[in-house]
Each structure stands twice: as C-alpha cells, then as structure tokens.
Scaffold this motif. Structure first.
Motif, PDB file in Angstrom:
ATOM      1  N   HIS A  26       0.838  -1.191   0.000  1.00 57.95           N
ATOM      2  CA  HIS A  26       0.000   0.000   0.000  1.00 57.95           C
ATOM      3  C   HIS A  26       0.881   1.253   0.000  1.00 57.95           C
ATOM      4  CE1 HIS A  26      -3.935  -1.938   1.323  1.00 57.95           C
ATOM      5  NE2 HIS A  26      -3.071  -2.910   1.493  1.00 57.95           N
ATOM      6  N   PRO A  27       1.383   1.688  -1.142  1.00 56.49           N
ATOM      7  CA  PRO A  27       2.256   2.868  -1.148  1.00 56.49           C
ATOM      8  C   PRO A  27       1.604   4.133  -0.598  1.00 56.49           C
ATOM      9  CG  PRO A  27       2.401   1.696  -3.240  1.00 56.49           C
ATOM     10  CD  PRO A  27       1.275   1.073  -2.479  1.00 56.49           C
ATOM     11  N   LEU A  28       0.272   4.238  -0.679  1.00 55.22           N
ATOM     12  CA  LEU A  28      -0.375   5.434  -0.124  1.00 55.22           C
ATOM     13  C   LEU A  28      -0.253   5.472   1.394  1.00 55.22           C
ATOM     14  CD1 LEU A  28      -3.618   5.977  -2.238  1.00 55.22           C
ATOM     15  CD2 LEU A  28      -1.276   6.736  -2.666  1.00 55.22           C
ATOM     16  N   ASP A  29       0.115   4.357   2.005  1.00 55.94           N
ATOM     17  CA  ASP A  29       0.387   4.339   3.438  1.00 55.94           C
ATOM     18  C   ASP A  29       1.867   4.589   3.704  1.00 55.94           C
ATOM     19  OD1 ASP A  29      -2.256   3.836   4.003  1.00 55.94           O
ATOM     20  OD2 ASP A  29      -1.994   1.680   4.226  1.00 55.94           O
ATOM     21  N   TYR A  30       2.715   3.620   3.319  1.00 56.28           N
ATOM     22  CA  TYR A  30       4.121   3.697   3.732  1.00 56.28           C
ATOM     23  C   TYR A  30       4.933   4.708   2.911  1.00 56.28           C
ATOM     24  CZ  TYR A  30       5.106   0.518  -0.199  1.00 56.28           C
ATOM     25  OH  TYR A  30       5.210  -0.045  -1.441  1.00 56.28           O
ATOM     26  N   ALA A  31       4.433   5.089   1.724  1.00 55.08           N
ATOM     27  CA  ALA A  31       5.118   6.109   0.911  1.00 55.08           C
ATOM     28  C   ALA A  31       4.240   7.349   0.773  1.00 55.08           C
ATOM     29  CB  ALA A  31       5.488   5.541  -0.455  1.00 55.08           C
ATOM     30  N   TRP A  32       3.478   7.645   1.818  1.00 57.87           N
ATOM     31  CA  TRP A  32       2.559   8.774   1.744  1.00 57.87           C
ATOM     32  C   TRP A  32       3.288  10.104   1.561  1.00 57.87           C
ATOM     33  CZ3 TRP A  32      -1.903  10.448   0.456  1.00 57.87           C
ATOM     34  CH2 TRP A  32      -2.322  11.717   0.855  1.00 57.87           C
ATOM     35  N   ARG A  33       4.429  10.287   2.174  1.00 59.94           N
ATOM     36  CA  ARG A  33       5.095  11.596   2.128  1.00 59.94           C
ATOM     37  C   ARG A  33       5.489  11.993   0.703  1.00 59.94           C
ATOM     38  NH1 ARG A  33       9.166  12.173   7.173  1.00 59.94           N
ATOM     39  NH2 ARG A  33       9.404  14.230   6.207  1.00 59.94           N
ATOM     40  N   PRO A  34       6.149  11.135  -0.079  1.00 58.95           N
ATOM     41  CA  PRO A  34       6.413  11.541  -1.466  1.00 58.95           C
ATOM     42  C   PRO A  34       5.146  11.625  -2.307  1.00 58.95           C
ATOM     43  CG  PRO A  34       7.217   9.314  -1.068  1.00 58.95           C
ATOM     44  CD  PRO A  34       6.871   9.898   0.266  1.00 58.95           C
ATOM     45  N   HIS A  35       4.155  10.774  -2.021  1.00 57.88           N
ATOM     46  CA  HIS A  35       2.910  10.865  -2.785  1.00 57.88           C
ATOM     47  C   HIS A  35       2.225  12.201  -2.516  1.00 57.88           C
ATOM     48  CE1 HIS A  35      -0.528   9.374  -5.042  1.00 57.88           C
ATOM     49  NE2 HIS A  35      -1.299   9.902  -4.110  1.00 57.88           N
ATOM     50  N   ALA A  36       2.167  12.599  -1.266  1.00 57.66           N
ATOM     51  CA  ALA A  36       1.559  13.889  -0.930  1.00 57.66           C
ATOM     52  C   ALA A  36       2.339  15.043  -1.553  1.00 57.66           C
ATOM     53  CB  ALA A  36       1.490  14.054   0.588  1.00 57.66           C
ATOM     54  N   ALA A  37       3.659  14.915  -1.602  1.00 54.74           N
ATOM     55  CA  ALA A  37       4.472  15.962  -2.232  1.00 54.74           C
ATOM     56  C   ALA A  37       4.172  16.054  -3.724  1.00 54.74           C
ATOM     57  CB  ALA A  37       5.956  15.675  -2.002  1.00 54.74           C
ATOM     58  N   TYR A  38       3.955  14.910  -4.366  1.00 52.42           N
ATOM     59  CA  TYR A  38       3.592  14.888  -5.789  1.00 52.42           C
ATOM     60  C   TYR A  38       2.258  15.591  -6.021  1.00 52.42           C
ATOM     61  CZ  TYR A  38       2.017  12.721 -10.222  1.00 52.42           C
ATOM     62  OH  TYR A  38       1.537  12.487 -11.485  1.00 52.42           O
ATOM     63  N   LEU A  39       1.267  15.277  -5.191  1.00 58.05           N
ATOM     64  CA  LEU A  39      -0.044  15.913  -5.340  1.00 58.05           C
ATOM     65  C   LEU A  39       0.051  17.420  -5.076  1.00 58.05           C
ATOM     66  CD1 LEU A  39      -2.378  13.310  -3.593  1.00 58.05           C
ATOM     67  CD2 LEU A  39      -1.870  13.547  -6.035  1.00 58.05           C
TER      68      LEU A  39
END
Length: 237
Positions: A26-39
């Motif tokens: 679940h990358p939206l959990d454990y990789a949330w910080r870069p995903h949020a930065a992308y958004l």
C-alpha cells in the motif's frame, strides 16, 4: 486531491486478497510523504489531460509513491524525494528501499523519460497534464511475481474497482480534465466504466510495460502517434 487519496487509502485497507496473492503493498500508506508531495506540487490545476495508469510496479510507485515512479526520475526530474517506510508484510524478493532503490522500472523510465525529452521540465508537462494510477496497490505472488488487478478473483475485483472507481470520479470532479487517456487497455476500460457519463472524451495509448512486445518496438513514437490521433499533439508525451 490529498483528502481523496487518504479516503482511497482507508477504503483499500479494509480489503482482503486470497491466494495466489500473498503480499499486498500500500504505497499510499508507507510512501505517503512523497505521494503527498507529488499531489501538492502538480495536482491542483484544472482543465488538463488526465493520464491514468494501471497500478504500481515493484521498482516504481511501490518504491516512491509516485505513479510510474522510477526512483531516479522522480528525484531528478520531478524534484520529489521524501522518506519512505516499509509495507506491513514485505516480500523478501521485493524489498522496499525507497529512493535508494537501484533498480529501474522500465515503464516509469519510458513515461517520464519521454516527458523529459519532449517538455524539458516537469512544470511544462504538468501545466498541461497530470498522471494518476487507477489502483495504488501492488499485488505479489509467493514467487515475487506481480499479479495485475484484472487477474484477481471476481469478488476481490468488484470491491477493488468500486473503491478505485469512486476515487477516479472524485479526481475528475476536482480536476475537471479536458480529456482522460488510459495508459493501456486496463486503465482505458476502467476509466470508461467509472467516467463514461462525464462530458469529456476518453482515449487510450499503448502501455509502456516491457512485457508488451509492441511497447518494446518503440513505445514513445507509438504513444505520440496515438496522442496525435486523439488530437492531443500539444499535450503529447
């Protein structure tokens, strides 16, 4: 966009998947910080072309939280780098190393490499387009092999598609895209199912996967020709 991604993450956390799936990332959990930065960096402009991919690759979004997220290009071209955690259950053959991952994801290298070659900067591309993964989960079998969402059991697919369709509709309402382009047949079909009643066209281009013989015969020029046929020369990859 970030609130919608959080909702999707919560919805997907409730789902369960049976054999032959043994691990779900679940990358939206454990990789949330870069995903949020992308958004935050690229996800707030309306009226663009919305490109929709399938789901993460083990050396792409599974490492960086970014769609087609080949680590080197996410860091050096998109300008995104943030700490990445670990999945709850990690497959020994598919460790998550975040931006330290030395493996290159071919699909991501093709997509973002083509964008860089044509636009020069990420900002120029994202002024015209945005890229989203329809399903943010990576499914792995005991061998470490990927299992794509369309190969899940029927009941599992229905629950997964319901959550992902709902998220895609939410993104479309927020971004009001000029059109939607599925990267590959799966993403195109899901976009048509989820968004078919919307007042914008939905098209398709070839998926850049190395498992595709067609893509291995020159993905970029074929994708560019398909975008021209859709009338998207000014927004092409």
């Amino acid at each position: 966009m970030r609130a919608a991604a959080r909702r999707l993450s919560r919805d997907l956390r409730e789902l369960r998947f049976a054999a032959p799936v043994t691990h779900v990332y679940h990358p939206l959990d454990y990789a949330w910080r870069p995903h949020a930065a992308y958004l935050k960096a690229y996800g707030d402009k309306r009226g663009r072309v919305l490109f929709v991919g399938m789901n993460p690759g083990p050396f792409g979004m599974a490492q960086t939280g970014v769609p087609f997220g080949e680590p080197r290009l996410v860091r050096d071209f998109l300008g995104i780098e943030a700490p990445v955690g670990r999945p709850e259950r990690e497959h020994p053959k598919r460790p998550v190393e975040g931006f330290a991952c030395a493996r290159s994801e071919v699909s991501g290298a093709r997509v973002w490499g083509a964008v860089r070659a044509h636009y020069g900067t990420a900002r120029r591309f994202f002024a015209r387009a945005f890229v989203l993964s329809y399903c943010p989960l990576l499914f792995l079998e005991a061998s470490g092999r990927n299992r794509t969402p369309d190969k899940l059991q029927p009941a599992e697919r229905r629950a997964l598609y319901e959550a992902c369709d709902r998220h895609l509709r939410s993104v479309a309402r927020a971004l009001e895209p000029a059109c939607v382009v599925g990267i590959g047949g799966f993403a195109h079909k899901r976009a048509c199912e989820a968004l078919g009643e919307q007042a914008f066209p939905i098209g398709q281009i070839l998926h850049p996967s190395p498992a595709s013989p067609a893509a291995n015969r020159g993905w970029e020029p074929q994708a560019r020709a398909q975008l021209r046929a859709l009338g998207l020369c000014g927004s092409r990859l």
